[in-house]
Design a protein around this motif. Structure first.
Motif, PDB file in Angstrom:
ATOM      1  N   GLU A  36       0.816  -1.207   0.000  1.00 52.38           N
ATOM      2  CA  GLU A  36       0.000   0.000   0.000  1.00 52.38           C
ATOM      3  C   GLU A  36       0.855   1.265   0.000  1.00 52.38           C
ATOM      4  O   GLU A  36       0.435   2.294  -0.536  1.00 52.38           O
ATOM      5  CB  GLU A  36      -0.945   0.001   1.201  1.00 52.38           C
ATOM      6  CG  GLU A  36      -2.130  -0.931   1.045  1.00 52.38           C
ATOM      7  CD  GLU A  36      -3.143  -0.786   2.169  1.00 52.38           C
ATOM      8  OE1 GLU A  36      -3.222   0.315   2.766  1.00 52.38           O
ATOM      9  OE2 GLU A  36      -3.854  -1.758   2.456  1.00 52.38           O
ATOM     10  N   GLY A  37       2.038   1.200   0.599  1.00 57.06           N
ATOM     11  CA  GLY A  37       2.892   2.386   0.646  1.00 57.06           C
ATOM     12  C   GLY A  37       3.250   2.907  -0.736  1.00 57.06           C
ATOM     13  O   GLY A  37       3.345   4.124  -0.953  1.00 57.06           O
ATOM     14  N   PHE A  56      -5.660  -3.647 -14.031  1.00 55.48           N
ATOM     15  CA  PHE A  56      -5.127  -4.953 -13.627  1.00 55.48           C
ATOM     16  C   PHE A  56      -5.079  -4.966 -12.100  1.00 55.48           C
ATOM     17  O   PHE A  56      -4.008  -5.035 -11.499  1.00 55.48           O
ATOM     18  CB  PHE A  56      -3.737  -5.176 -14.219  1.00 55.48           C
ATOM     19  CG  PHE A  56      -3.668  -4.992 -15.719  1.00 55.48           C
ATOM     20  CD1 PHE A  56      -4.025  -6.022 -16.575  1.00 55.48           C
ATOM     21  CD2 PHE A  56      -3.237  -3.798 -16.273  1.00 55.48           C
ATOM     22  CE1 PHE A  56      -3.957  -5.867 -17.949  1.00 55.48           C
ATOM     23  CE2 PHE A  56      -3.162  -3.623 -17.645  1.00 55.48           C
ATOM     24  CZ  PHE A  56      -3.533  -4.661 -18.491  1.00 55.48           C
ATOM     25  N   ALA A  57      -6.233  -4.914 -11.462  1.00 55.59           N
ATOM     26  CA  ALA A  57      -6.311  -4.524 -10.060  1.00 55.59           C
ATOM     27  C   ALA A  57      -5.812  -5.576  -9.079  1.00 55.59           C
ATOM     28  O   ALA A  57      -5.453  -5.245  -7.951  1.00 55.59           O
ATOM     29  CB  ALA A  57      -7.750  -4.145  -9.720  1.00 55.59           C
ATOM     30  N   GLY A  58      -5.802  -6.862  -9.469  1.00 56.99           N
ATOM     31  CA  GLY A  58      -5.238  -7.890  -8.593  1.00 56.99           C
ATOM     32  C   GLY A  58      -5.863  -7.907  -7.219  1.00 56.99           C
ATOM     33  O   GLY A  58      -7.066  -8.124  -7.053  1.00 56.99           O
ATOM     34  N   SER A  59      -5.056  -7.654  -6.202  1.00 59.82           N
ATOM     35  CA  SER A  59      -5.542  -7.722  -4.822  1.00 59.82           C
ATOM     36  C   SER A  59      -6.257  -6.450  -4.380  1.00 59.82           C
ATOM     37  O   SER A  59      -6.736  -6.374  -3.256  1.00 59.82           O
ATOM     38  CB  SER A  59      -4.370  -7.995  -3.870  1.00 59.82           C
ATOM     39  OG  SER A  59      -3.471  -6.896  -3.873  1.00 59.82           O
ATOM     40  N   GLY A  60      -6.297  -5.421  -5.243  1.00 53.79           N
ATOM     41  CA  GLY A  60      -7.036  -4.205  -4.918  1.00 53.79           C
ATOM     42  C   GLY A  60      -6.264  -3.152  -4.157  1.00 53.79           C
ATOM     43  O   GLY A  60      -6.859  -2.275  -3.530  1.00 53.79           O
ATOM     44  N   THR A  61      -4.926  -3.183  -4.240  1.00 56.49           N
ATOM     45  CA  THR A  61      -4.131  -2.212  -3.485  1.00 56.49           C
ATOM     46  C   THR A  61      -4.437  -0.778  -3.905  1.00 56.49           C
ATOM     47  O   THR A  61      -4.507   0.125  -3.065  1.00 56.49           O
ATOM     48  CB  THR A  61      -2.627  -2.505  -3.656  1.00 56.49           C
ATOM     49  OG1 THR A  61      -2.358  -3.839  -3.227  1.00 56.49           O
ATOM     50  CG2 THR A  61      -1.782  -1.546  -2.839  1.00 56.49           C
ATOM     51  N   THR A  62      -4.611  -0.543  -5.212  1.00 56.27           N
ATOM     52  CA  THR A  62      -4.936   0.806  -5.673  1.00 56.27           C
ATOM     53  C   THR A  62      -6.235   1.280  -5.037  1.00 56.27           C
ATOM     54  O   THR A  62      -6.346   2.424  -4.577  1.00 56.27           O
ATOM     55  CB  THR A  62      -5.060   0.841  -7.202  1.00 56.27           C
ATOM     56  OG1 THR A  62      -3.826   0.414  -7.783  1.00 56.27           O
ATOM     57  CG2 THR A  62      -5.390   2.238  -7.694  1.00 56.27           C
ATOM     58  N   GLY A  63      -7.234   0.410  -5.012  1.00 56.19           N
ATOM     59  CA  GLY A  63      -8.512   0.775  -4.419  1.00 56.19           C
ATOM     60  C   GLY A  63      -8.410   1.034  -2.930  1.00 56.19           C
ATOM     61  O   GLY A  63      -9.055   1.947  -2.390  1.00 56.19           O
ATOM     62  N   ALA A  64      -7.596   0.229  -2.237  1.00 50.98           N
ATOM     63  CA  ALA A  64      -7.432   0.416  -0.795  1.00 50.98           C
ATOM     64  C   ALA A  64      -6.800   1.768  -0.491  1.00 50.98           C
ATOM     65  O   ALA A  64      -7.250   2.489   0.405  1.00 50.98           O
ATOM     66  CB  ALA A  64      -6.575  -0.718  -0.225  1.00 50.98           C
ATOM     67  N   ALA A  65      -5.760   2.130  -1.244  1.00 50.90           N
ATOM     68  CA  ALA A  65      -5.107   3.426  -1.040  1.00 50.90           C
ATOM     69  C   ALA A  65      -6.055   4.564  -1.403  1.00 50.90           C
ATOM     70  O   ALA A  65      -6.152   5.570  -0.682  1.00 50.90           O
ATOM     71  CB  ALA A  65      -3.835   3.504  -1.881  1.00 50.90           C
TER      72      ALA A  65
END
Length: 292
Positions: free
Chosen positions: A221-222, A242-251
């Motif tokens: 996330e950092g 290519f969102a994968g685990s959704g890190t972009t969304g979490a941030a």
């Protein structure tokens, strides 16, 4: 194609190109792309879309030493027989991403050493060399190390802006990091920390860390927090094809942006959906605390 919404995050379980073509032009301030790396391993993906299907307006630029875009593609195909298939997959998604990028927007393309140099040359030809802003190097020191060569412990993020005169970049919003030699600066500067440079030292997601989802290519996330802080404002729209685990969304959720996440994998969609439910709980708690 299926769509679900979690607060300010829309999640599409669909092919990224299909979704991209359905979205409105110039509707995203920030686009982050972390495509599958061209490692030579077999990947499950839709059939390649022919590059010649790209809009005519996407390929007029002269590239390296004035050579045409199509000539560049041919030259690189000569040197790497797996390249054309990979670029045939990635190129139309880049073209659509560029269409979706707002005039003050920024595109981040996250690759490894196998493809980043090819991508730089061809993106210069595709979008124009003047649109290139930065090459970011994410360096880490974790995992197995070979003794037969220099161990590869970095990935590359290429940064392009739609309009070099108008792009949004807010260095004041970025979380600062410790000085490597704090004794060489004043105590005040050491306490504040420094603005990150184009080399980012950041660990991968720890095996037992609170971020860990079990998704094999999860990014920390950092890294995404820094990108979202610098290249978007609260309320802006952020896209990850290519969102994968959704890190972009979490941030994005924690920072008050609206995110659109896309992935073809049902497993990825399930993981990011569960993860983002928790992210919204934390974001709502932070807002409530700030109101007190």
């Amino acid at each position: 194609m299926s769509l679900s919404a979690l607060g300010d995050v829309d999640i599409y379980h669909a092919d990224s190109l299909e979704v991209a073509r359905s979205l409105a032009s110039e509707s995203f301030t920030l686009i982050y792309l972390d495509p599958p790396f061209n490692t030579g391993r077999t990947r499950s993906r839709p059939p390649t879309v022919a590059p010649d299907s790209a809009p005519a307006t996407a390929v007029p630029y002269a590239g390296f030493r004035g050579r045409s875009y199509q000539r560049l593609r041919g030259d690189l195909r000569t040197y790497d027989d797996t390249f054309d298939d990979y670029w045939g997959f990635l190129e139309p998604r880049l073209i659509e991403s560029w269409r979706l990028l707002a005039d003050d927007g920024t595109l981040y393309l996250h690759l490894d050493y196998r493809e980043s140099h090819y991508a730089k040359v061809l993106m210069d030809a595709l979008f124009g060399r003047d649109k290139f802003l930065n090459e970011l190097v994410w360096a880490y020191d974790y995992g197995a190390k070979t003794k037969r060569r220099w161990p590869t412990k970095h990935e590359t993020i290429l940064v392009y802006v739609k309009n070099p005169a108008r792009y949004w970049f807010d260095s004041d919003a970025v979380d600062r990091e410790p000085y490597m030699a704090p004794g060489l600066v004043t105590p005040e500067k050491a306490a504040r920390g420094k603005l990150p440079t184009d080399v980012w030292w950041h660990t991968i997601v720890p095996t037992k860390g609170h971020e860990k989802t079990g998704y094999p290519t999860q990014k920390p996330e950092g890294i995404l927090r820094r990108i979202v802080q610098a290249s978007s404002r609260p309320g802006d729209r952020v896209l990850d094809l290519f969102a994968g685990s959704g890190t972009t969304g979490a941030a994005a959720a924690v920072l008050g942006r609206h995110a659109v996440l896309v992935d073809t994998s049902a497993e990825a969609v399930a993981i990011m959906s569960a993860r983002l439910r928790h992210a919204h709980v934390h974001a709502d708690a932070d807002v409530s605390a700030s109101d007190r």
